[in-house]
Structures are given as C-alpha cells and as structure tokens.
Design an enzyme around this catalytic site. Sequence first.
Site, PDB file in Angstrom:
ATOM      1  N   CYS A 100       0.658  -1.280  -0.249  1.00  0.00           N
ATOM      2  CA  CYS A 100      -0.070  -0.263   0.246  1.00  0.00           C
ATOM      3  C   CYS A 100       0.762   1.340   0.266  1.00  0.00           C
ATOM      4  O   CYS A 100       1.507   1.407  -0.557  1.00  0.00           O
ATOM      5  CB  CYS A 100      -1.241  -0.206   1.423  1.00  0.00           C
ATOM      6  SG  CYS A 100      -3.149   0.572   0.620  1.00  0.00           S
ATOM      7  N   HIS A 112      -3.502  -5.532   1.172  1.00  0.00           N
ATOM      8  CA  HIS A 112      -3.961  -6.110   2.263  1.00  0.00           C
ATOM      9  C   HIS A 112      -3.861  -7.581   3.107  1.00  0.00           C
ATOM     10  O   HIS A 112      -5.621  -8.229   2.683  1.00  0.00           O
ATOM     11  CB  HIS A 112      -4.325  -5.101   3.201  1.00  0.00           C
ATOM     12  CG  HIS A 112      -3.747  -4.067   3.433  1.00  0.00           C
ATOM     13  ND1 HIS A 112      -2.078  -3.607   3.822  1.00  0.00           N
ATOM     14  CD2 HIS A 112      -3.972  -2.384   3.044  1.00  0.00           C
ATOM     15  CE1 HIS A 112      -2.131  -2.163   4.075  1.00  0.00           C
ATOM     16  NE2 HIS A 112      -3.672  -1.536   3.194  1.00  0.00           N
TER      17      HIS A 112
END
Length: 489
Positions: free
Chosen positions: A333, A430
């Site tokens: 991310c 994630h």
Amino acid sequence: MSLRIPAVMIQGTGSNVGKSMLVAGLCRLFARHGLRVRPFKPQNMSNNAAAVEGGEIGRAQALQARAAMIAPHVHMNPVLLKPETDRRSQVIVQGKRHGLLDAATYRDRATLLPFVLDSFRHLSEGADLIIVEGAGSPAETNLRAGDIANMGFAHAAGVPVVLAGDIDRGGVIASLVGTSAVLDAADRSQIRGFLINKFRGDVSLFQEGVRTIEQLTGWPSLGVVPWFPSAHALPAEDALDIASSRRAGAGFKIAVPVLPRIANFDDLDPLALDPAIDLVMIPPGTPLPLDADLIILPGSKSTIADLAFLRAQGWHIDLAAHRRRGGAVLGLCGGYQMLGRTIADPHGVEGDAGTVAGLGLLAVDTVLGQDKTVRPIQARHRATGTPFAAYEIHLGLTQGEDTARAPFKVAGLDEGAASADGRVIGTYLHGLFTVDAFRTAFLQGMTPDQPFDGLRYDETVEATLDALALHLDTHLDTQAILAIARSAV
C-alpha cells in the site's frame, strides 16, 4: 436512553490495559454458550483498519466479530479516528470518510453521538448481548464534555460499565481507586464492578489488594485474570505489540522499518507467528539489518511524511544497499507508493499540494486522489495460481512500466508491480499473508530450499480465541458480568 438490549461496557483505567482482548474473549465465551453476541466500540483511534462490507472499522472490532462468530459490520465501530499527524486525524463515520478532526475541533466530536447511537440501535437488532469496548480511560475528566467513547456513551445508551485495571504495569490499586475518586457521582454509579487483568504469579497474594479496592470504591470484584501468554497469537493493535511479543523463528529474516504512521500492520501478524521466519521490527535510529532476506515497507496513513522520515533515518541508503546485494523488497500500500519514482498530491490530501521523489526501486508513479478505495477482494497470485482473500484501503492510483509484471490478478485485472528480476514487488493488497497457501508459495518463490508450511494461521487464531474464552471463564465471574449486562434491560 436505554435501547433495552442486554449490554455491558468494558472500560479501562488507561490505554492498553487489555480491553480489546477482554471483549474478544467474552464475545467468544458467550457465543459458545449459544448467545447472539455483537461487539461494539463507539469510538476507536487506530490506523489498523479492516475493510468490511460498506466501509472500514478498527481491526480490533473485526477480531471481536470473529470471536463472536459473525461477520464484521461498519456499525460495530461507528467512529474511527485515523491519525495523520500528531494533531490531525481522518474521521471515518459508519465506515465512510467523514472529514478531518484536529486538536482545535476535538470537542466537536459530540456531534457524532447520534451516529454512534444509531449504530448501536442497528447492532441491537436480533442480538442477545452487546459487549462494548471503551477507549482510553473515563478518568480523563478534561475530555468528559462531549465524550462519546466512555461515560458519555454509557449514559446515553443506558449501558452499565465494568472497569478493568492492568496490574502488570504497576499501581493498579491507585489506578482503580483514583478513577473512582475523580469521577462524578453519576459516572461512578454507572460502574457496577471491576476486574484486574494481566496478573503474574500467585493470585492469592493479591486478595488483600482486591479487598482494599472494594472498600475504597464500593465496587465488587469480578475476578483477577492471570497473564494470558498466547495473546501474541492474536492480531496486534499496535505495531510495537508485534515487536514486543513476536517469537523469533529461524532461517528467513524479514525486516520492517517502523514508520510513525504505520497502517494496517496486521499484514505482519502471520509472519510474526511463522516458525520459519525471523520477523524484526526496526525502530527509528537503527539501520536496516545487512542479513535481511526480505525488507517490507508497510502501509502508511501519511505516505509522503513517512517517506521523508524513512530518508531522515538513512533507511533509503540501507534499502539501496540491500537491493545491490540481491535482496528482496515488498511494498504494501503506502510502502508500494514509496517504492516508485514519484508521488504526486495535486489536491493536498496529505498536506501541501505537490510532487515528491520516491525511492525509485519500481518504475511506477503514484497520484494521490480524493476518492478512497475500501473493499474486500478475492485475488490470485499469478506466478503460482494460488487464490487468496485480501482487502484494499488506499487513496491513489499507481501506474508505470513495472505494472506490466503485476504479481496479482483481482477480478481479472492486473494488480501491483514488479521489477524486471522480480525481487522488488509492490501491491495495494492487505491481509494476503493470512492465507497459508499463498504465504508458503510467495516466500518459497524467494528461497525454494526453505519450507514455509509449519503455520496454520486461521486454526491458530481460532484455537487462541477458544483458549482465551476458557481463560476468562475460569478466572472471572462471567455469570455476574452477564447479570450486569441484563440489568440494562
């Protein structure tokens, strides 16, 4: 206002006294007894968020939902504060980005109470019991006006309170008695009992201490909970919890620099538990280790600021040297965005509008947008075909030549980027390491001769939740806690 649903609120004498674990254990205990249990936290402050249907909530509430054996929902954590700087937080209300809250407008949080009560009302539908988690401490009387996290909510919803103290940090008698002393009469009467958490040693030696607290507060003791050594197997609330509770493995060494606004660090939980992995959290002021096999740049709530911090620590030099030695790098991310050539913030989402140079380890560029992507997804690892569940929480679009070697597929589309030699990878996904098959395939792709199949992550978490429920049932008067909850009706 009572919503006439059995409910009890676990508040604490301070932060990190174990409220989240207590709520998770009680959720699992009463769910195992056949009750339809729901966890609830009016206000949470954390950059460790979970993507659920309809938005995002604190990761701790997602774990508590799992403990209650139900799907997580945005109403379980209606207000989530995600710190961006020391004085400013992004506000998530009922799963969606609501705005910014800074130190000057913090008292305006009382305007969020209707959302909190609305979520509590939604959650009560079809439930037999709601177990509520407070935040920080009700003894912070300077924050009492406009409070929605502790006594403000408890009074508004008519929920009785059990106060938890942490004996491991010392001064538990003073913290419980002191809390009673500073609360006003109305708030004090909302507390129906207390418990002691994290006790080490012979519990019988503290009986005089329990009697002292009972005499000075007028609250009954609901039990003394011994230290629960398996707590490290459950997702951590704080990145430093991972560092302090990890069990060093052998062989494959993964280093993670601890950034000031590190986010969604639950990505690291399975790696911390895997006996084949030595996960090392690198604090500021410490160089990245020369012998690391893989360096992970974690997610960040403030990518540009954390990138500047990374450079200030000299970690960019360590990363470049690691890369020259053939070491692998994974950016998750915000960490993915840092690995690229540039990060542009044309709208000033993270501060002043402008463009900064990235680390240049991937041929990609990122533009931070105002629209936030929050979604659970099903993905596939292109190299091995391994499917896995994951989630996305991010601002920004990343494009460039290295996306042509995207390591993942999501809904038929490429996701992520990789260098020509495959040793530098970036992704917005994630939670990918919670899936044993993917974790094994991914890591063995980096070091084929080492086995990575010794951990069954989901089984470990489930067994730990069951053990935690039994632990609490053994050492707490859980029937008295249930009776306190039913007194709310």
